[in-house]
Design a protein around this motif. Sequence first.
Motif, mmCIF file in Angstrom:
data_model
loop_
_atom_site.group_PDB
_atom_site.id
_atom_site.type_symbol
_atom_site.label_atom_id
_atom_site.label_comp_id
_atom_site.label_asym_id
_atom_site.label_seq_id
_atom_site.Cartn_x
_atom_site.Cartn_y
_atom_site.Cartn_z
ATOM 1 N N UNK A 159 0.367 20.776 -6.781
ATOM 2 C CA UNK A 159 -1.062 21.106 -6.804
ATOM 3 C C UNK A 159 -1.372 22.067 -7.948
ATOM 4 N N UNK A 160 -0.531 23.074 -8.100
ATOM 5 C CA UNK A 160 -0.722 24.029 -9.196
ATOM 6 C C UNK A 160 -0.635 23.326 -10.541
ATOM 7 N N UNK A 161 0.341 22.434 -10.678
ATOM 8 C CA UNK A 161 0.528 21.709 -11.935
ATOM 9 C C UNK A 161 -0.689 20.848 -12.277
ATOM 10 N N UNK A 162 -1.227 20.184 -11.270
ATOM 11 C CA UNK A 162 -2.413 19.320 -11.480
ATOM 12 C C UNK A 162 -3.608 20.162 -11.902
ATOM 13 N N UNK A 163 -3.836 21.249 -11.180
ATOM 14 C CA UNK A 163 -4.984 22.103 -11.477
ATOM 15 C C UNK A 163 -4.859 22.737 -12.868
ATOM 16 N N UNK A 164 -3.653 23.146 -13.216
ATOM 17 C CA UNK A 164 -3.439 23.769 -14.522
ATOM 18 C C UNK A 164 -3.663 22.764 -15.645
ATOM 19 N N UNK A 165 -3.122 21.554 -15.459
ATOM 20 C CA UNK A 165 -3.301 20.520 -16.478
ATOM 21 C C UNK A 165 -4.783 20.201 -16.671
ATOM 22 N N UNK A 166 -5.498 20.128 -15.554
ATOM 23 C CA UNK A 166 -6.924 19.820 -15.639
ATOM 24 C C UNK A 166 -7.685 20.925 -16.371
ATOM 25 N N UNK A 167 -7.412 22.184 -16.011
ATOM 26 C CA UNK A 167 -8.149 23.284 -16.645
ATOM 27 C C UNK A 167 -7.796 23.414 -18.120
ATOM 28 N N UNK A 168 -6.518 23.300 -18.437
ATOM 29 C CA UNK A 168 -6.105 23.394 -19.848
ATOM 30 C C UNK A 168 -6.752 22.295 -20.680
ATOM 31 N N UNK A 169 -6.979 21.156 -20.058
ATOM 32 C CA UNK A 169 -7.585 20.024 -20.757
ATOM 33 C C UNK A 169 -9.095 20.189 -20.896
ATOM 34 N N UNK A 170 -9.746 20.698 -19.852
ATOM 35 C CA UNK A 170 -11.213 20.688 -19.811
ATOM 36 C C UNK A 170 -11.900 22.021 -20.089
ATOM 37 N N UNK A 171 -11.230 23.151 -19.797
ATOM 38 C CA UNK A 171 -11.829 24.482 -19.998
ATOM 39 C C UNK A 171 -13.230 24.548 -19.372
ATOM 40 N N UNK A 172 -14.262 24.805 -20.197
ATOM 41 C CA UNK A 172 -15.616 24.953 -19.630
ATOM 42 C C UNK A 172 -16.194 23.642 -19.095
ATOM 43 N N UNK A 173 -15.533 22.513 -19.398
ATOM 44 C CA UNK A 173 -15.979 21.237 -18.851
ATOM 45 C C UNK A 173 -15.362 20.967 -17.477
ATOM 46 N N UNK A 174 -14.566 21.893 -17.005
ATOM 47 C CA UNK A 174 -14.004 21.773 -15.659
ATOM 48 C C UNK A 174 -15.139 21.741 -14.636
ATOM 49 N N UNK A 175 -15.045 20.856 -13.670
ATOM 50 C CA UNK A 175 -16.063 20.788 -12.623
ATOM 51 C C UNK A 175 -16.089 22.102 -11.851
ATOM 52 N N UNK A 176 -17.261 22.513 -11.419
ATOM 53 C CA UNK A 176 -17.423 23.823 -10.788
ATOM 54 C C UNK A 176 -16.470 24.047 -9.622
ATOM 55 N N UNK A 177 -16.355 23.070 -8.723
ATOM 56 C CA UNK A 177 -15.480 23.253 -7.557
ATOM 57 C C UNK A 177 -14.015 23.425 -7.945
ATOM 58 N N UNK A 178 -13.651 22.914 -9.113
ATOM 59 C CA UNK A 178 -12.256 23.016 -9.535
ATOM 60 C C UNK A 178 -11.886 24.419 -10.016
ATOM 61 N N UNK A 179 -12.868 25.253 -10.341
ATOM 62 C CA UNK A 179 -12.553 26.646 -10.671
ATOM 63 C C UNK A 179 -11.977 27.346 -9.442
ATOM 64 N N UNK A 180 -12.617 27.129 -8.313
ATOM 65 C CA UNK A 180 -12.119 27.695 -7.058
ATOM 66 C C UNK A 180 -10.769 27.074 -6.712
ATOM 67 N N UNK A 181 -10.682 25.750 -6.863
ATOM 68 C CA UNK A 181 -9.440 25.061 -6.541
ATOM 69 C C UNK A 181 -8.274 25.543 -7.374
ATOM 70 N N UNK A 182 -8.513 25.770 -8.652
ATOM 71 C CA UNK A 182 -7.453 26.231 -9.550
ATOM 72 C C UNK A 182 -6.955 27.613 -9.138
#
Length: 429
Positions: A141-164
């Motif tokens: 889960x941590x790996x998925x969230x980190x990969x997503x945030x590193x890829x998207x930064x400010x384009x990360x969906x709002x709920x994923x900030x909490x999830x990360x």
Amino acid sequence: MRLKVILSTVVAFMMLQNVQAQNGWNWPEDEKLRKEAETKNVLYSDHLRNDNYKAAKAPLVWLLKNTPDLNASIYINGAKIYEALEAEASSEEEKFVLQDSALLMYDLRIKYFNDKSNVMNRKAYTAYKFYKDRQDKYPELYSIQKENFDLNKEETHLNNFIGYMDAIRRYKATGGEITDEEVIQVYDEVNEALKAKGGHEKIQEGVDKIFAATVDIDCDLIENKLGPRFLEDTSNIDLATNIIKLSFVGKCLDSEVFLQAAEVVHRNAPEYALAKLIAVKALQADDYDKAEEYFKEAISLTEDNTKKADIYVSMAEMSAKRGRKSDARSYAMDAVEADPSKREAYNLIGTLYFNSFDACKGGQSRVQDRAVFLAAYDMYRKAGNSQGMANAKAQFPSKEEVFTENMQVGQSISVGCWIGTTVSLQTRD
């Protein structure tokens, strides 16, 4: 009834063929395989449309196995089907298999159709929903969230900030290899991305709370880990803001780093509460000039007369402490003018008068010298301080002193020195 179903399927098949021809579906070149794929596609689509997810699964699996690059829709719909089946599953084992299958749809969609940033955002959300209560899956889960945030930064969906942030918390709490410094770095990056996204106060509050639950926030963290980074670049507003927030959480408001960060943030975005806080901290450190500067700044940043009065009282107390009695009285009167209910301002003036006897007495007239207590009494009366009034009255001149100096009770006498007022002569007895 059976005829209606057959007709419905045929119509759907014909319509789907027409749409697919226009949307670039990658049909197999082999005619037999194509016919089979078209049939399976219509079948699973029809079942999906009727919320019959169990029946939709078999033709979908055939498509995934035999025509994996047919169209992105088989993975989009596949995720929907597996998630719906997961919600209906009765056993934990079955749920886990379906969860993994649903997430696999996102991976295969990326493999065959790219669109990685968009798909990762969706995968991260689903992964958090499925894995947040599965400790064995926290590293993934941590790996998925980190990969997503590193890829998207400010384009990360709002709920994923909490999830990360929560994925980091869970991962770290269960022995995951991530240090406090790394968590702080992620927290900084998340804050920066949220700011670029336009703020979102509730999400920010959630991120802050999770961070506070992830890292032991104490003065050592602020002074020895965040402090050096901030001092290297005092123009880093985001870091300065984080230091302020964490200082409140860790009760580290006496830290020099906190005060410096507060000044930087205030210069960037002046605010009443922050200016007042800086002034109070400067006053506690006996830095009177800075305290006065920021008290005045705070007054200029509010239209609330009660808040202004509070500041004036603080400035009066500070001036009294510095021995600037006239300034202290002036600020106290400003407080009353701003908010007439601030009667403690009169009390402050009364004490200034009361304590001025030794400094103001001339030694020529006991009655005249004791007039400061009459002035103090008047101020204590306005303040409603009965004890102060009693103490002041006890220092009034006696009848004998008034008679001896050929004066009369009730006559006006001037109080000189810095006080410069007029009082009505009274006696203590």
